[in-house]
Scaffold this motif. Structure first.
Motif, PDB file in Angstrom:
ATOM      1  N   THR A 110       0.843  -1.188   0.000  1.00 52.12           N
ATOM      2  CA  THR A 110       0.000   0.000   0.000  1.00 52.12           C
ATOM      3  C   THR A 110       0.882   1.243   0.000  1.00 52.12           C
ATOM      4  N   VAL A 111       0.394   2.272  -0.676  1.00 52.05           N
ATOM      5  CA  VAL A 111       1.072   3.566  -0.695  1.00 52.05           C
ATOM      6  C   VAL A 111       0.010   4.638  -0.500  1.00 52.05           C
ATOM      7  N   VAL A 112       0.252   5.562   0.425  1.00 50.05           N
ATOM      8  CA  VAL A 112      -0.625   6.705   0.654  1.00 50.05           C
ATOM      9  C   VAL A 112       0.188   7.962   0.412  1.00 50.05           C
ATOM     10  N   SER A 113      -0.297   8.869  -0.441  1.00 51.01           N
ATOM     11  CA  SER A 113       0.423  10.102  -0.773  1.00 51.01           C
ATOM     12  C   SER A 113      -0.425  11.320  -0.455  1.00 51.01           C
ATOM     13  N   ARG A 114       0.093  12.204   0.466  1.00 52.72           N
ATOM     14  CA  ARG A 114      -0.641  13.412   0.877  1.00 52.72           C
ATOM     15  C   ARG A 114       0.306  14.570   1.208  1.00 52.72           C
TER      16      ARG A 114
END
Length: 198
Positions: A110-114
């Motif tokens: 999983t990758v979360v970009s913010r």
């Protein structure tokens, strides 16, 4: 729960490059990523913003399930060749991928970009395929998968998202290889959240 969408109807938008995605005669969706395609943002190290996506907007609470299998160039797959689910929100994006490790072991990533990317490796897989589950309830989003051996749901990751509709995509990526194809089938969307996500 009653499915409101089965397989791929007109609510799904194909990428501008129609050669990168098509429906097969068996009803499965095939998405092929060209060399160098990825979504990842780590300033000064790696910033890439482009994958072929087949997407649609979903409002309110929902549970989406889909099976994805990944096929690399020449029948093999290199590190980071992947296919999976991508969610665009008002403050960034998040994805769950079926992806091989540098050692060639398949697993969920999983990758979360913010906006910068936060990456985590989840459960290992027996091979290059998984049934992915995406659940939205209010401002909470959860990624899960259904274990092939037991049929049980496995929790992978959760995060909060802003209120409002979400754009959900099925995608493939090939950061370091010639190309990668992801095949999606057994799609279902129901307009309520899965009750037990842990």
């Amino acid at each position: 729960m009653t499915a409101t969408v089965r397989y791929f109807d007109d609510s799904w938008s194909l990428p501008g490059d129609r050669a990168s995605a098509h429906l097969r005669p068996d009803g499965a969706l095939e998405v092929t990523a060209p060399a160098g395609s990825d979504l990842y943002r780590m300033p000064g190290i790696r910033e890439i913003d482009g994958v072929p996506e087949v997407s649609r907007v979903i409002e309110g609470d929902f549970t989406l399930t889909v099976r994805v299998s990944v096929h690399g160039a020449a029948g093999g797959a290199r590190f980071s060749d992947a296919g999976g689910l991508l969610v665009h929100t008002a403050d960034g994006w998040a994805k769950i991928c079926v992806e091989p490790s540098p050692q060639g072991r398949w697993g969920l990533v999983t990758v979360v970009s913010r906006p910068d990317s936060d990456e985590a490796r989840g459960p290992e897989l027996a091979g290059p395929a998984a049934e992915l589950v995406l659940v939205r309830e209010g401002t909470r989003l959860a990624f899960l998968d259904r274990a092939e051996e037991t049929g049980e749901m496995r929790f992978v990751r959760t995060l909060t998202v802003p209120p409002g509709p979400l754009r959900v995509s099925l995608f493939a990526q090939a950061p370091f290889s010639e190309h990668c194809t992801a095949v999606f089938d057994h799609l279902g969307i129901v307009p309520e959240a899965l009750r037990d996500r842990r």
